[in-house]
Every structure is written in C-alpha cells, then in structure tokens.
Design an enzyme around this catalytic site. Structure first.
Site, PDB file in Angstrom:
ATOM      1  N   GLY A   4      -6.708  -5.493  -9.411  1.00  0.00           N
ATOM      2  CA  GLY A   4      -7.331  -4.502  -8.519  1.00  0.00           C
ATOM      3  C   GLY A   4      -8.110  -3.333  -8.992  1.00  0.00           C
ATOM      4  O   GLY A   4      -9.406  -3.762  -9.407  1.00  0.00           O
ATOM      5  N   ARG A   5      -7.630  -2.291  -9.169  1.00  0.00           N
ATOM      6  CA  ARG A   5      -8.415  -1.074  -9.525  1.00  0.00           C
ATOM      7  C   ARG A   5      -9.120  -1.315 -10.864  1.00  0.00           C
ATOM      8  O   ARG A   5     -10.254  -0.904 -10.818  1.00  0.00           O
ATOM      9  CB  ARG A   5      -7.617   0.257  -9.808  1.00  0.00           C
ATOM     10  CG  ARG A   5      -6.825   0.564  -8.384  1.00  0.00           C
ATOM     11  CD  ARG A   5      -5.983   1.627  -8.739  1.00  0.00           C
ATOM     12  NE  ARG A   5      -4.896   1.137  -9.587  1.00  0.00           N
ATOM     13  CZ  ARG A   5      -4.084   2.021 -10.315  1.00  0.00           C
ATOM     14  NH1 ARG A   5      -4.288   3.446 -10.670  1.00  0.00           N
ATOM     15  NH2 ARG A   5      -3.151   1.318 -11.169  1.00  0.00           N
ATOM     16  N   ASN A  19       1.051  -7.806 -10.631  1.00  0.00           N
ATOM     17  CA  ASN A  19      -0.100  -6.953 -10.541  1.00  0.00           C
ATOM     18  C   ASN A  19       0.250  -5.664 -11.123  1.00  0.00           C
ATOM     19  O   ASN A  19       1.352  -5.266 -11.065  1.00  0.00           O
ATOM     20  CB  ASN A  19      -0.341  -6.812  -9.030  1.00  0.00           C
ATOM     21  CG  ASN A  19      -1.171  -5.839  -8.664  1.00  0.00           C
ATOM     22  OD1 ASN A  19      -0.914  -4.794  -8.074  1.00  0.00           O
ATOM     23  ND2 ASN A  19      -2.430  -5.674  -8.923  1.00  0.00           N
ATOM     24  N   GLY A  20      -0.763  -4.825 -11.170  1.00  0.00           N
ATOM     25  CA  GLY A  20      -0.314  -3.319 -11.847  1.00  0.00           C
ATOM     26  C   GLY A  20      -0.992  -3.177 -13.240  1.00  0.00           C
ATOM     27  O   GLY A  20      -0.322  -3.502 -14.183  1.00  0.00           O
ATOM     28  N   ASP A  21      -1.956  -2.275 -13.442  1.00  0.00           N
ATOM     29  CA  ASP A  21      -2.155  -1.850 -14.943  1.00  0.00           C
ATOM     30  C   ASP A  21      -2.996  -3.215 -15.503  1.00  0.00           C
ATOM     31  O   ASP A  21      -2.826  -2.965 -17.217  1.00  0.00           O
ATOM     32  CB  ASP A  21      -1.154  -0.967 -15.848  1.00  0.00           C
ATOM     33  CG  ASP A  21      -0.779   0.129 -14.941  1.00  0.00           C
ATOM     34  OD1 ASP A  21      -1.690   0.541 -14.063  1.00  0.00           O
ATOM     35  OD2 ASP A  21       0.243   0.713 -15.228  1.00  0.00           O
ATOM     36  N   CYS A  72       0.852  -1.125  -0.029  1.00  0.00           N
ATOM     37  CA  CYS A  72       0.051  -0.089  -0.148  1.00  0.00           C
ATOM     38  C   CYS A  72       0.915   1.305   0.046  1.00  0.00           C
ATOM     39  O   CYS A  72       1.499   1.418   0.883  1.00  0.00           O
ATOM     40  CB  CYS A  72      -0.939   0.044   1.235  1.00  0.00           C
ATOM     41  SG  CYS A  72      -1.953   1.301   1.208  1.00  0.00           S
TER      42      CYS A  72
END
Length: 237
Positions: free
Chosen positions: A134-135, A110-112, A10
């Site tokens: 995630g997002r 993880n990421g984009d 985080c």
C-alpha cells in the site's frame, strides 16, 4: 464488477466512528452477517481486507478469518496492526502466520512491506500466499515490479533514474486529469504528486507551490520545469 472487495481494515477515525472499516472487527457476529449477505448477493468472487483485531490485546484475526472462510470469502488480506495501532509502530506478522496456517483460502500479508527483501522475508515468515503493498508504493509505483522480480527469482530492476521517474509522474498526472476532469483532477492529483516529489527529495515549499495550482495546464507546466532542473535545484530556489 469482476470482484467485490470488502474493506474491514481501514483505521481512519472518520470511518470507524460510523461503525465501518476496522471498527467492524469488534463485532464478530456482524462481520459474519455482512460477509454471508454479500457473498449470497453476487456472482463474482468476494475478498476481504482486515487487521489483526480491534486492539493488540484482542487480536481476533484468526476468528475473523474462519468466519470469512465459512461465509465463502475467496481470499483475505491482513494488515499486521490492530485498529487501535492505526499506522503507528511496526507491523507484526505472527498473527498473519497464524491466519495463513488456519484457513485454506489464500491469505495476503500486508503492512510495512517497502522493499523486495522485506517482501521475501514477510512471505517466508507468514507462509502467506502473497503480499499486498500500500503506502510504500505511493510515489514509487515501480516498487511493485521490483518486488515481483525478487519473488519470481529474477534480477531486480534498478530504481528508475530521475528522468524516468518524472516521465512516469507526468503520465500519471495526465491520466488523473483525463479521468477526473479539469476541476477535480488537479485537486486529486495533489496528494499523488506530493508522494512522488517527497520521495524525490523536492522541498516542501515547492510541493506547496504545486498544491496552489488549480488547472491541469499549470500543474503539467510546473512539473516540466521541475523535471528540467538539475537534481540539486528546486523551483523554490
């Protein structure tokens, strides 16, 4: 609990100011102490989320991953940005690839990762055992099924039509109310509903209208009214 997941990924300032989250990545000795202590204290698998390092200039993700494996961590998820990057710029996957090539425990990239094609490309680039989304799934929970189909070699389901999306949203909203109660439920629901409505192209004014509602009944009623309108119409109209 069936699993313990330690979040050292985080980047939120309010978290990092307390020497938690991704701020821990700057202190490798402390990371080792925490991981060894947690693994020794529980009888369930312990997993870890990290970033590539404290800053782009100090990407110590490989070292942290080695520490994690030595401590008995069962799997590790790596976001392709440093703590300093927060969510700015683009994720980089070379560090994740280096981590996956270094340790024997599963590594999740993880990421984009916001589409089935991107998921497949990231897996191919990193050699990771899996991905974490995630997002990109906020307001689009069906994305996970689409990605799973692509990675499993199956036809990718089409994005649900508008009626189905609102049906999913209504079910999600009712579940939030049931779980959190009549006071907290509507307040916690606001951000979740906002993600759905933003993705559906609903105006900011209508989203603000929803956020002013304080009861489950009012939220569900407004959502039903919005769902009944034509795609080009809006409650703010």
């Amino acid at each position: 609990a069936q699993i313990i997941d330690i979040n050292m990924g985080c980047p939120a300032k309010k978290v990092c100011r307390k020497a938690a989250g991704s701020a821990l990545l700057a202190d490798e000795e402390l990371v080792a102490n925490i991981l060894h202590a947690v693994v020794a204290a529980v009888d369930v698998p312990v997993t870890l989320k990290i970033r590539t390092g404290p800053t782009p200039e100090r990407r110590n993700g490989v070292t942290i991953a080695r520490i994690a494996e030595d401590a008995g961590i069962a799997a590790i998820a790596v976001h392709g940005r440093s703590r300093a990057c927060a969510f700015g710029g683009e994720a980089e996957y070379d560090t994740i690839a280096a981590i996956a090539a270094t340790v024997d425990i599963p590594v999740w990239a993880n990421g984009d990762i916001d589409s089935p094609a991107k998921a497949q490309a990231v897996l191919a680039h990193t050699g990771a055992a899996g991905i974490m989304i995630g997002r990109a799934a906020q307001g689009r929970p069906w994305l996970c099924g689409q990605v799973a189909a692509r990675l499993g070699g199956r036809p990718v389901p089409a994005t649900p039509d508008r009626d189905t999306q609102f049906a999913v949203l209504s079910e999600h909203l009712a579940a939030l109310h049931a779980f959190y109660g009549d006071f907290l439920g509507p307040r916690i629901a606001r951000k979740h509903v906002g993600w759905y409505l933003t993705d559906a192209g609903v105006s900011a004014e209508t989203r603000r209208l929803f956020n002013r509602l304080e009861t489950p009944a009012a939220q569900l009623a407004l959502l039903a009214e919005l769902a009944a309108r034509q795609p080009t119409q809006d409650l703010a109209a």
